[in-house]
Design a protein around this motif. Structure first.
Motif, mmCIF file in Angstrom:
data_model
loop_
_atom_site.group_PDB
_atom_site.id
_atom_site.type_symbol
_atom_site.label_atom_id
_atom_site.label_comp_id
_atom_site.label_asym_id
_atom_site.label_seq_id
_atom_site.Cartn_x
_atom_site.Cartn_y
_atom_site.Cartn_z
ATOM 1 N N ALA A 5 0.832 -1.205 0.000
ATOM 2 C CA ALA A 5 0.000 0.000 0.000
ATOM 3 C C ALA A 5 0.864 1.252 0.000
ATOM 4 O O ALA A 5 0.522 2.252 -0.630
ATOM 5 C CB ALA A 5 -0.928 -0.009 1.204
ATOM 6 N N LEU A 6 1.996 1.187 0.695
ATOM 7 C CA LEU A 6 2.915 2.317 0.714
ATOM 8 C C LEU A 6 3.483 2.569 -0.674
ATOM 9 O O LEU A 6 3.526 3.712 -1.142
ATOM 10 C CB LEU A 6 4.043 2.052 1.718
ATOM 11 C CG LEU A 6 5.076 3.163 1.858
ATOM 12 C CD1 LEU A 6 4.421 4.417 2.383
ATOM 13 C CD2 LEU A 6 6.203 2.713 2.748
ATOM 14 N N ILE A 7 3.872 1.519 -1.353
ATOM 15 C CA ILE A 7 4.419 1.656 -2.708
ATOM 16 C C ILE A 7 3.356 2.188 -3.661
ATOM 17 O O ILE A 7 3.621 3.088 -4.469
ATOM 18 C CB ILE A 7 4.970 0.300 -3.196
ATOM 19 C CG1 ILE A 7 6.190 -0.090 -2.353
ATOM 20 C CG2 ILE A 7 5.338 0.358 -4.667
ATOM 21 C CD1 ILE A 7 6.667 -1.492 -2.589
ATOM 22 N N MET A 8 2.137 1.659 -3.559
ATOM 23 C CA MET A 8 1.061 2.113 -4.440
ATOM 24 C C MET A 8 0.705 3.574 -4.182
ATOM 25 O O MET A 8 0.470 4.337 -5.128
ATOM 26 C CB MET A 8 -0.169 1.226 -4.269
ATOM 27 C CG MET A 8 0.009 -0.163 -4.838
ATOM 28 S SD MET A 8 -1.378 -1.252 -4.530
ATOM 29 C CE MET A 8 -2.702 -0.395 -5.318
ATOM 30 N N SER A 9 0.679 3.977 -2.928
ATOM 31 C CA SER A 9 0.338 5.367 -2.631
ATOM 32 C C SER A 9 1.437 6.313 -3.092
ATOM 33 O O SER A 9 1.152 7.402 -3.589
ATOM 34 C CB SER A 9 0.054 5.547 -1.143
ATOM 35 O OG SER A 9 1.233 5.310 -0.393
ATOM 36 N N LEU A 10 2.693 5.917 -2.954
ATOM 37 C CA LEU A 10 3.784 6.766 -3.432
ATOM 38 C C LEU A 10 3.737 6.910 -4.952
ATOM 39 O O LEU A 10 3.983 7.997 -5.494
ATOM 40 C CB LEU A 10 5.136 6.195 -2.996
ATOM 41 C CG LEU A 10 5.459 6.335 -1.518
ATOM 42 C CD1 LEU A 10 6.762 5.606 -1.195
ATOM 43 C CD2 LEU A 10 5.550 7.789 -1.129
ATOM 44 N N GLU A 11 3.415 5.842 -5.641
ATOM 45 C CA GLU A 11 3.296 5.900 -7.103
ATOM 46 C C GLU A 11 2.133 6.806 -7.514
ATOM 47 O O GLU A 11 2.240 7.596 -8.447
ATOM 48 C CB GLU A 11 3.101 4.489 -7.662
ATOM 49 C CG GLU A 11 3.001 4.413 -9.158
ATOM 50 C CD GLU A 11 4.293 4.801 -9.870
ATOM 51 O OE1 GLU A 11 4.211 5.126 -11.059
ATOM 52 O OE2 GLU A 11 5.356 4.782 -9.244
ATOM 53 N N ALA A 12 1.023 6.722 -6.807
ATOM 54 C CA ALA A 12 -0.132 7.573 -7.109
ATOM 55 C C ALA A 12 0.191 9.045 -6.872
ATOM 56 O O ALA A 12 -0.194 9.913 -7.662
ATOM 57 C CB ALA A 12 -1.330 7.158 -6.266
ATOM 58 N N VAL A 13 0.917 9.330 -5.817
ATOM 59 C CA VAL A 13 1.307 10.716 -5.528
ATOM 60 C C VAL A 13 2.257 11.230 -6.602
ATOM 61 O O VAL A 13 2.145 12.356 -7.071
ATOM 62 C CB VAL A 13 1.957 10.808 -4.125
ATOM 63 C CG1 VAL A 13 2.640 12.145 -3.922
ATOM 64 C CG2 VAL A 13 0.913 10.589 -3.053
ATOM 65 N N ARG A 14 3.193 10.379 -7.032
ATOM 66 C CA ARG A 14 4.139 10.792 -8.071
ATOM 67 C C ARG A 14 3.410 11.085 -9.387
ATOM 68 O O ARG A 14 3.671 12.103 -10.045
ATOM 69 C CB ARG A 14 5.197 9.713 -8.300
ATOM 70 C CG ARG A 14 6.284 10.135 -9.287
ATOM 71 C CD ARG A 14 7.194 8.986 -9.668
ATOM 72 N NE ARG A 14 6.492 7.912 -10.355
ATOM 73 C CZ ARG A 14 6.131 7.942 -11.648
ATOM 74 N NH1 ARG A 14 6.378 9.005 -12.378
ATOM 75 N NH2 ARG A 14 5.513 6.918 -12.187
ATOM 76 N N LEU A 15 2.470 10.234 -9.761
ATOM 77 C CA LEU A 15 1.705 10.457 -10.993
ATOM 78 C C LEU A 15 0.881 11.737 -10.915
ATOM 79 O O LEU A 15 0.798 12.496 -11.881
ATOM 80 C CB LEU A 15 0.796 9.267 -11.273
ATOM 81 C CG LEU A 15 1.469 8.014 -11.792
ATOM 82 C CD1 LEU A 15 0.470 6.875 -11.867
ATOM 83 C CD2 LEU A 15 2.103 8.263 -13.140
ATOM 84 N N GLU A 16 0.272 11.989 -9.773
ATOM 85 C CA GLU A 16 -0.535 13.203 -9.594
ATOM 86 C C GLU A 16 0.343 14.453 -9.653
ATOM 87 O O GLU A 16 -0.016 15.449 -10.267
ATOM 88 C CB GLU A 16 -1.284 13.140 -8.259
ATOM 89 C CG GLU A 16 -2.161 14.332 -7.983
ATOM 90 C CD GLU A 16 -3.354 14.392 -8.911
ATOM 91 O OE1 GLU A 16 -3.848 15.525 -9.113
ATOM 92 O OE2 GLU A 16 -3.792 13.367 -9.422
ATOM 93 N N ALA A 17 1.508 14.391 -9.034
ATOM 94 C CA ALA A 17 2.388 15.558 -8.991
ATOM 95 C C ALA A 17 2.985 15.863 -10.358
ATOM 96 O O ALA A 17 3.183 17.024 -10.711
ATOM 97 C CB ALA A 17 3.510 15.328 -7.977
ATOM 98 N N THR A 18 3.266 14.841 -11.151
ATOM 99 C CA THR A 18 3.878 15.088 -12.466
ATOM 100 C C THR A 18 2.845 15.329 -13.552
ATOM 101 O O THR A 18 3.209 15.637 -14.685
ATOM 102 C CB THR A 18 4.772 13.902 -12.873
ATOM 103 O OG1 THR A 18 3.987 12.716 -12.901
ATOM 104 C CG2 THR A 18 5.945 13.748 -11.928
ATOM 105 N N SER A 19 1.552 15.222 -13.256
ATOM 106 C CA SER A 19 0.543 15.420 -14.290
ATOM 107 C C SER A 19 0.412 16.880 -14.697
ATOM 108 O O SER A 19 -0.146 17.178 -15.745
ATOM 109 C CB SER A 19 -0.813 14.898 -13.814
ATOM 110 O OG SER A 19 -1.289 15.701 -12.754
ATOM 111 N N ALA A 20 0.910 17.793 -13.897
ATOM 112 C CA ALA A 20 0.798 19.212 -14.214
ATOM 113 C C ALA A 20 2.052 19.759 -14.900
ATOM 114 O O ALA A 20 2.123 20.944 -15.193
ATOM 115 C CB ALA A 20 0.529 20.016 -12.944
ATOM 116 N N LEU A 21 3.008 18.924 -15.176
ATOM 117 C CA LEU A 21 4.227 19.379 -15.830
ATOM 118 C C LEU A 21 3.969 19.679 -17.304
ATOM 119 O O LEU A 21 3.060 19.118 -17.921
ATOM 120 C CB LEU A 21 5.325 18.311 -15.704
ATOM 121 C CG LEU A 21 5.836 18.073 -14.286
ATOM 122 C CD1 LEU A 21 6.829 16.912 -14.290
ATOM 123 C CD2 LEU A 21 6.511 19.312 -13.745
ATOM 124 N N PRO A 22 4.779 20.570 -17.901
ATOM 125 C CA PRO A 22 4.564 20.917 -19.308
ATOM 126 C C PRO A 22 4.708 19.729 -20.263
ATOM 127 O O PRO A 22 4.113 19.705 -21.318
ATOM 128 C CB PRO A 22 5.633 21.960 -19.598
ATOM 129 C CG PRO A 22 6.098 22.437 -18.289
ATOM 130 C CD PRO A 22 5.828 21.364 -17.298
#
Length: 64
Positions: A5-22
């Motif tokens: 669950a820790l790995i999955m949540s970290l991956e979800a946070v990374r995807l959300e944070a990088t979705s706003a990049l140019p």
């Protein structure tokens, strides 16, 4: 919290944070329109253009 669950949540946070990049990938949410709909739109546009020209012809056609 379990390790998976820790790995999955970290991956979800990374995807959300990088979705706003140019350079984030752009995904078109609209469905493609069918060929029939495209033909119908072209037919309607041509018909309306002809009707508009009959109602009010362009000056090049009337004074030329």
């Amino acid at each position: 919290m379990t390790p998976i669950a820790l790995i999955m949540s970290l991956e979800a946070v990374r995807l959300e944070a990088t979705s706003a990049l140019p350079n984030a990938p752009v995904i078109d949410d609209r469905r493609r329109e069918s060929v029939t709909m495209g033909k119908m739109r072209n037919f309607t546009a041509r018909t309306l253009r002809r009707a508009a020209d009959r109602v009010e012809p362009t000056p090049a056609l009337t004074y030329g």
